[in-house]
Enzyme design. Structure first.
Site, mmCIF file in Angstrom:
data_model
loop_
_atom_site.group_PDB
_atom_site.id
_atom_site.type_symbol
_atom_site.label_atom_id
_atom_site.label_comp_id
_atom_site.label_asym_id
_atom_site.label_seq_id
_atom_site.Cartn_x
_atom_site.Cartn_y
_atom_site.Cartn_z
ATOM 1 N N HIS A 212 0.930 -1.140 -0.081
ATOM 2 C CA HIS A 212 -0.097 -0.112 -0.079
ATOM 3 C C HIS A 212 1.054 1.127 0.163
ATOM 4 O O HIS A 212 0.434 2.460 -0.310
ATOM 5 C CB HIS A 212 -0.741 -0.012 1.163
ATOM 6 C CG HIS A 212 -0.450 0.000 2.680
ATOM 7 N ND1 HIS A 212 -0.124 -0.928 3.428
ATOM 8 C CD2 HIS A 212 -0.068 1.164 3.298
ATOM 9 C CE1 HIS A 212 0.472 -0.504 4.406
ATOM 10 N NE2 HIS A 212 0.399 0.765 4.325
ATOM 11 N N ASP A 240 -0.112 -7.696 0.913
ATOM 12 C CA ASP A 240 0.587 -6.330 1.086
ATOM 13 C C ASP A 240 1.826 -6.309 0.810
ATOM 14 O O ASP A 240 2.692 -6.067 1.717
ATOM 15 C CB ASP A 240 0.142 -5.791 2.379
ATOM 16 C CG ASP A 240 0.212 -4.384 2.797
ATOM 17 O OD1 ASP A 240 0.338 -3.674 1.378
ATOM 18 O OD2 ASP A 240 0.105 -3.698 3.920
ATOM 19 N N SER A 323 4.642 1.733 8.149
ATOM 20 C CA SER A 323 4.590 0.813 6.980
ATOM 21 C C SER A 323 5.517 0.594 6.234
ATOM 22 O O SER A 323 6.476 1.488 6.057
ATOM 23 C CB SER A 323 3.448 1.113 6.267
ATOM 24 O OG SER A 323 1.935 0.965 6.837
#
Length: 378
Positions: A212, A240, A323
């Site tokens: 993402h 992901d 992330s």
């Protein structure tokens, strides 16, 4: 011409040390002191005993990997509270002779994975009422976490499935990033994403990160605003994982910056057994630690219409901006931060002191295999 040094999860404005912890009575050379201290807090042990436990985890994990490579059948493994590596296998003698703890008479990981697929079918159109579901090999069940507002009918339907445990979650699950497709992924604390693991593909320099983070294949800048690469592919939200093409003149490094003034070198990658001590370096929360608790988790991130599958879960605390950051156990790469509860408050460089939280990460082995990447190791 610019010359940049690109490390795994390089800190914004942090001094990166190439000096690794010297051998001592407290910790084996391969363990960063912060990881040892975090394990001591997590396990309730002295630093010396925690270092021994870390060494035991790494040794038994290598033993299991060697046995699997030589053909011993296994169907799930986890570390118990004593540090023993419990393995579901039909070859109990071989496992025991190697120092592992065999078990039988359980569903096992493969059956739990199949059951997880049936759980997804049973959830059906009600997935907005569910946060996560997936195997828990330690208790030999599939655990489903539902929203506090989940209907009684859904809870009953899932609870009646053999081998399924239903629990109620709290905060919404969110991706740990604020990334606008097509814009930069800089490393300013509190914003955007964190660098993951370096590697090569077909001779080109690349970096693996959360998918993402690189939706739309944005240009990637470091904390100083210098261009270091460009997104080259993403698989989100189905899984992901994402890949970045690193500029040719940049220098990649095979270590993780702990954000504590030290680095942890990367010697390989794996899916370590459940229960293994693990730490992650992230742009927002620095060095936080915990243990691996689950694999093959399906996650319904808030606001997403598609379920993200194949994630690992840990007790490591993360926040927005983490992330893509690197998870590592000992010196073995494990994965890149995906997301976690929206109400996490980790502090900074809190090791295992940031307790009571959890997070999800994309296993790096799966990402490397899919993209055909050879990780940079030392």
């Amino acid at each position: 011409m610019k010359t940049r040094i690109l490390g795994a999860c390089l800190a914004a404005g942090a001094a990166v040390s190439a000096v690794f912890m010297a051998p001592s009575a407290v910790a084996a050379p391969q363990f960063d002191q912060a990881m040892v201290n975090a394990a001591a807090v997590q396990l309730g042990l002295s630093p010396a005993r925690a270092a021994q436990r870390l060494d035991q985890e790494q040794r038994l994990s290598r033993t299991l990997a060697d046995l699997q490579a030589s053909g011993m059948p296994t169907d799930g493994a986890f570390f118990d509270s004593t540090g023993a590596l419990v393995v579901t296998t039909s070859d109990a003698k071989r496992a025991k002779d190697a120092g592992l703890t065999p078990r039988a008479g359980v569903k096992g990981e493969r059956a739990l994975n199949d059951l997880s697929g049936r759980v997804q079918q049973a959830i059906g159109a009600d997935k907005a009422q569910v946060q996560t579901w997936g195997p828990d090999v330690a208790i030999d069940r599939v655990v489903v976490t539902v929203e506090p507002t989940a209907s009684d009918a859904l809870v009953l339907r899932l609870s009646q499935m053999d081998g399924v445990v239903v629990e109620t979650g709290s905060a919404k699950l969110v991706r740990n990033a604020d990334v606008v497709p097509g814009r930069i992924m800089d490393l300013v604390p509190g914003t955007n994403c964190s660098l993951g693991f370096n590697g090569t593909r077909n001779g080109a320099k690349v970096l693996l990160t959360a998918g993402h983070c690189v939706e739309g294949n944005p240009d990637i800048l470091d904390a100083n605003g210098t261009h270091i690469g460009k997104g080259a592919g993403t698989r989100f939200p189905s899984v992901d994982m994402g890949i970045v093409k690193i500029d040719a003149e940049d220098t990649q490094r095979a270590y993780v910056d702990t954000r504590n003034g030290t680095t942890v070198r990367i010697t390989g990658s794996s899916k370590a057994p459940v229960g293994t001590t693990i730490c992650k370096a992230g742009n927002t929360t620095g060095w936080t630690c915990g243990k691996i608790t689950h694999y093959n988790q399906s996650v319904q991130y808030s606001g997403e219409s598609v379920t993200t599958t194949g994630l690992a879960r840990s007790t490591v605390c993360t926040e927005g901006g983490d992330s893509g950051g690197a998870y590592i156990s000992g010196n073995t790469a494990q994965g890149m931060t995906s997301g976690g509860p929206s109400n996490s408050e980790c502090g900074y460089n809190q090791g295992a002191n940031a307790t009571g939280f959890y997070s999800f990460y994309q296993p790096v082995v799966d990402a490397a295999n899919y993209y055909g990447v050879t990780l940079l190791t030392s």
